[in-house]
Design an enzyme around this catalytic site. Structure first.
Site, short mmCIF file in Angstrom:
data_model
loop_
_atom_site.label_atom_id
_atom_site.label_comp_id
_atom_site.label_asym_id
_atom_site.label_seq_id
_atom_site.Cartn_x
_atom_site.Cartn_y
_atom_site.Cartn_z
N LYS A 249 1.04 -1.56 0.29
CA LYS A 249 -0.16 0.02 0.48
C LYS A 249 0.77 1.08 0.33
O LYS A 249 1.44 1.37 0.57
CB LYS A 249 -0.93 0.24 1.34
CG LYS A 249 -1.53 -1.41 1.14
CD LYS A 249 -2.92 -1.84 3.02
CE LYS A 249 -1.59 -1.51 4.00
NZ LYS A 249 -2.41 -1.85 5.07
N THR A 282 -7.77 9.40 8.10
CA THR A 282 -7.53 7.54 8.21
C THR A 282 -7.37 6.35 9.41
O THR A 282 -6.55 5.67 9.05
CB THR A 282 -6.12 8.30 7.20
OG1 THR A 282 -5.52 8.48 8.53
CG2 THR A 282 -6.42 9.43 6.33
N GLY A 284 -7.36 3.18 10.63
CA GLY A 284 -7.85 2.26 10.82
C GLY A 284 -8.00 1.38 9.57
O GLY A 284 -8.78 0.38 8.69
N THR A 285 -7.67 2.53 7.92
CA THR A 285 -8.01 1.92 6.79
C THR A 285 -6.92 0.24 6.80
O THR A 285 -7.65 0.13 5.80
CB THR A 285 -7.67 3.26 6.21
OG1 THR A 285 -5.86 3.44 6.54
CG2 THR A 285 -8.01 4.34 5.66
N GLY A 286 -5.67 0.15 6.85
CA GLY A 286 -5.25 -0.87 6.62
C GLY A 286 -5.62 -1.77 7.33
O GLY A 286 -6.14 -3.13 6.31
N CYS A 287 -6.79 -2.02 8.59
CA CYS A 287 -6.77 -2.97 9.28
C CYS A 287 -8.38 -2.89 8.55
O CYS A 287 -8.73 -4.24 7.36
CB CYS A 287 -7.44 -2.59 10.31
SG CYS A 287 -6.31 -1.94 12.03
#
Ligand SMILES: Cc1ncc(COP(=O)(O)OP(=O)(O)O)c(N)n1
Ligand SMILES: Cc1nc(C(=O)O)sc1CCOP(=O)(O)O
Ligand SMILES: [Mg+2]
Length: 576
Positions: A249, A282, A284-287
C-alpha cells in the site's frame, strides 16, 4: 433442546409476538405453521418475516434445528479476525468487525492484545497471554465454519507460532495477513523480533499480505521505498517470501496526489490508483482494507476482485467520512457504515414516530399543484403553516430527478417545523433524500421489503381495506395504516369505497394507528373522527387542502375543526 413449550399456530399468531415464514423448501419437506415449538434455544435456522417480533425466542417444528436438512440452513460467509483491540475503535478488532458488517460478512474475533488507544496515539498495550490466544482460536475454529482468517496485530513470536499451529489443525479457505507493526500514530505494536517469524512461518501460509510502506520497508531490512517502481520491487521481494499474493500500500508515498497500491500475484503487477481522499480520518484504513479483502474472499470472489472491491470500499468510506469529527488527535476514525453523519442535528428528524402525527395528514398531488400554479414546496410550506402534522409527497407523474429535488427541498421545510415527510410509493426517492419514511399500497413494494430497505427507525405506512391486510401490515413492521376510501374520491381512480363501516372494521382489527382517507374534508372530518374507535388517529387529505386557491386557508380550517372538536380524547395534537 433447552426448555421448550408447545403452542398451536393460532395461539402464536394471537400473541402477535411470534410468526414464522416457512420457506418453500421447508414446506416441501413437510414443515408447516401448525404445532410449532417455541423454545429459548438460540439455534434458529428458519427465516422469520420480521425477526424483531421474535423477542428473543426462536420457533421451529417439533424437531431440533440440527435435524433439519443442510439445504435449509443458510451458510453465512465468515471471517475470523485475529488482532488487537483498539479502545478508540478506529482500528484493530473493532475496525475489522465494522468492515465485515459493512461488507455483509460475519466476523468472529480472537483478541491478541488490548491497547489503550485514541485518536492521539497508543497510551498502553497489554498482550493477551499466549495460552489464552490459543484457547480463543480453538473455541472459534472448532465450532464455527470460518472461511477466511485475517490477522492484524500479532505482538509476539509465541502468538504467531500458536496461530500457525492452530491453522494447520483447522485449515481455512484463505489467510489474509496484515503485517501490523506500527500504528498510524507511529507507535510500535510489534517489535523487530517478529520479523523473521513473519517471513519464515506466517507468510508462506498466507494467501495475501498487505504491508504499508513502512512495514514493507521493515520486512525488507529497512530499504527505502519512495517511488511506484520501488513498490513493484518490494512486492516482488515480499512475494519471494512465500505468500501467494502481495499488496503493497503506497498511501504514504511522498509527492503523489493519488493513492497508489501495487498488487502482485507472481505473474502480473496491478497498479491500483485512485485520487487521494483529503482527510485526517484515516485511522484504521489498513485493518479495514485487509478485512474487506477477507470478506470478499469469504464470499467466494477471486483475489484480484476482492482487492479491487476492498480498495473501492475504503475510498468510499474515507470520502464519506472526510469531515466527521471524533476525538481531538491528528488521525480520526472513519465511518464504515456510512451512517453517522445522518444524525447531525440539521438533517435528521429528532423525534420517533408518534401516532398523534397522523391527526392532519396532508398528501400532495402534482396535478392539483400544477392546476393552481404553485410549486410542491410552496404547497408543503402552506400546509405545514396551516397545521398539517405529517406530509406525504404523492407525485405520480413526476420525473425521478424532479421528484428527488422537490423531496429534498420539502424535507428541509418539514425538518425545520418538526413535521415528518413521507414519500408515496418510491422507496428509492425516500432513501436518496433520507425522508422520514414511505407510504405503500397493496400493489406497491411490500411493506416488509420497504422496512428492510429503510431500516428500523423510518416510518412505514400501508394502505389497508380489510382486517387481513391490517394484520399483515403489523407483521411486516408497518407503523400505521391508511384506510379508505371512506368516501368516494376523484383523486384516485377506481378506488374502492369502504365507507365508515369498513373504516371501523379495519380500526377494530388493527393493532396499529389508523388514518382515514378518501373524500374527507371540513364537511365530514368530524363524522369520521367520531366513529369512536381508539386506533383512529386522524384524516389524510388531498383535494380538500390542495384543490383550491389557498392551501394555507384550507388547512387552517380543517386544523381548527379537528382541534376544536373533542374528537375522542385519543387524537388531540394541537400544534402552532
Ligand atoms: C395515508 C394514505 N393512505 C392511503 C394511501 C393510498 O396508497 P396506495 O394504495 O398505494 O395508492 P396511491 O396513493 O399510491 O395511489 C395513501 N397514499 N396515503
Ligand atoms: C390516495 C388515496 N388513497 C385512497 C385509499 O382509499 O387508499 S383514497 C386516496 C385519495 C384521497 O384523496 P382526496 O382526499 O382528494 O379524496
Ligand atoms: Mg401506492
Amino acid at each position: 433442546m433447552a426448555s421448550s413449550t408447545f403452542l398451536s399456530a393460532s395461539s402464536l399468531f394471537a400473541t402477535k409476538h411470534y410468526l414464522l415464514l416457512i420457506p418453500p423448501q421447508a414446506s416441501a419437506k413437510g414443515y408447516t405453521n401448525n404445532n410449532l415449538r417455541v423454545s429459548n434455544s438460540p439455534s434458529f435456522v428458519l427465516r422469520t418475516k420480521n425477526s424483531t417480533h421474535l423477542q428473543g425466542f426462536v420457533a421451529m417444528q417439533e424437531k431440533d434445528a440440527s435435524t433439519l436438512g443442510d439445504d435449509l440452513k443458510i451458510k453465512i460467509p465468515h471471517v475470523l479476525s485475529v488482532a488487537g483491540s483498539d479502545s478508540g475503535a478506529g482500528a484493530g478488532i473493532q475496525a475489522d468487525l465494522k468492515a465485515c458488517a459493512a461488507r455483509r460478512v460475519y466476523c468472529s474475533t480472537v483478541i491478541t492484545s488490548v491497547t489503550a488507544q485514541n485518536t492521539v496515539g497508543v497510551q498502553g498495550v497489554s498482550n493477551v497471554p499466549e495460552d489464552f490466544v490459543a484457547e480463543q482460536l480453538k473455541s472459534v475454529l472448532s465450532d464455527m465454519q470460518v472461511d477466511v482468517v485475517k490477522t492484524g496485530m500479532l505482538p509476539s513470536v509465541g502468538i504467531i507460532n500458536i496461530l500457525c499451529k492452530t491453522l494447520r489443525e483447522f485449515p481455512v479457505q484463505a489467510l489474509v495477513v496484515d503485517p501490523v507493526m506500527v500504528s498510524t500514530s507511529g507507535d510500535v505494536l510489534a517489535g523487530p523480533s517478529i520479523l523473521s517469524v513473519f517471513r519464515e512461518v506466517l507468510f508462506p501460509m498466507a494467501d495475501i499480505i498487505t504491508p504499508n510502506l513502512k512495514e514493507a520497508s521493515a520486512l525488507l531490512d529497512g530499504v527505502q521505498l519512495e517511488t511506484v517502481d520501488d513498490l513493484r520491487c518490494a512486492a516482488r521481494l515480499l512475494y519471494d517470501m512465500g505468500p501467494k499474493n502481495v499488496l503493497v500500500k503506497g498511501g504514504d508515498l511522498p509527492d503523489s496526489s493519488d493513492a497508489v497500491d501495487i498488487f502482485f500475484n507472481g505473474d502480473n503487477f496491478y497498479e491500483l490508483r485512485s485520487p487521494r481522499v483529503k482527510t485526517q480520518n484515516t485511522h484504521g484504513t489498513g485493518c479495514s482494507l485487509a478485512s474487506c479483502i477477507a470478506a470478499e474472499l469469504a464470499k467466494g470472489y477471486p483475489m484480484v476482485s476482492a482487492v479491487k472491491v476492498a480498495k473501492r470500499f475504503v475510498e468510499t468510506a474515507l470520502d464519506y467520512s472526510k469531515d466527521i469529527f471524533i476525538g481531538n488527535g491528528p488521525q480520526g476514525p472513519f465511518d464504515h457504515l456510512l451512517r453517522l453523519k445522518r444524525h447531525s442535528q440539521d438533517c435528521h428528524r429528532l423525534q420517533a414516530f408518534n401516532s398523534s402525527d397522523l391527526l392532519l395528514y396532508a398528501v400532495t398531488d402534482s396535478e392539483m399543484n400544477k392546476k393552481w400554479g404553485r410549486s410542491i414546496t410552496d404547497a408543503v410550506k402552506a400546509a405545514i403553516e396551516g397545521g398539517a402534522t405529517i406530509v406525504q409527497l404523492r407525485e405520480k407523474d413526476a420525473e425521478t430527478q424532479d421528484f428527488l429535488e422537490s423531496a429534498k427541498a420539502c424535507l428541509k421545510i418539514c425538518r425545520s417545523h418538526g413535521v415528518p415527510l413521507l414519500i408515496n410509493d418510491r422507496i428509492d426517492i425516500a432513501l436518496a433524500c433520507d425522508a422520514d419514511g414511505v407510504h405503500v399500497g397493496q400493489s406497491d413494494m411490500p411493506a416488509r421489503v420497504a422496512r428492510t430497505l429503510l431500516g428500523p427507525e423510518k416510518i412505514v405506512g400501508v394502505s389497508c381495506k380489510t382486517p387481513e391486510q391490517t394484520r399483515q401490515a403489523w407483521v411486516d413492521g408497518a407503523d400505521y395504516i391508511g384506510c379508505g376510501g371512506v368516501y368516494p374520491t376523484n383523486t384516485k381512480e377506481n378506488n374502492i369505497t369502504v365507507g365508515l363501516d369498513g373504516l371501523k372494521t379495519v380500526c377494530m382489527a388493527s393493532t396499529l394507528p389508523v388514518v382515514a382517507i378518501g373524500g374527507i374534508g371540513v364537511s365530514n372530518a368530524r363524522t369520521v373522527m367520531e366513529i369512536g374507535v381508539p386506533n383512529l388517529k386522524g384524516v389524510a387529505v388531498v383535494s380538500a387542502l390542495f384543490d383550491g386557491e389557498c392551501v394555507l386557508t384550507e388547512t387552517r380550517k380543517l386544523h381548527a375543526m379537528l382541534s376544536e372538536s373533542n374528537i375522542d380524547g385519543y387524537t388531540q395534537k394541537l400544534i402552532i
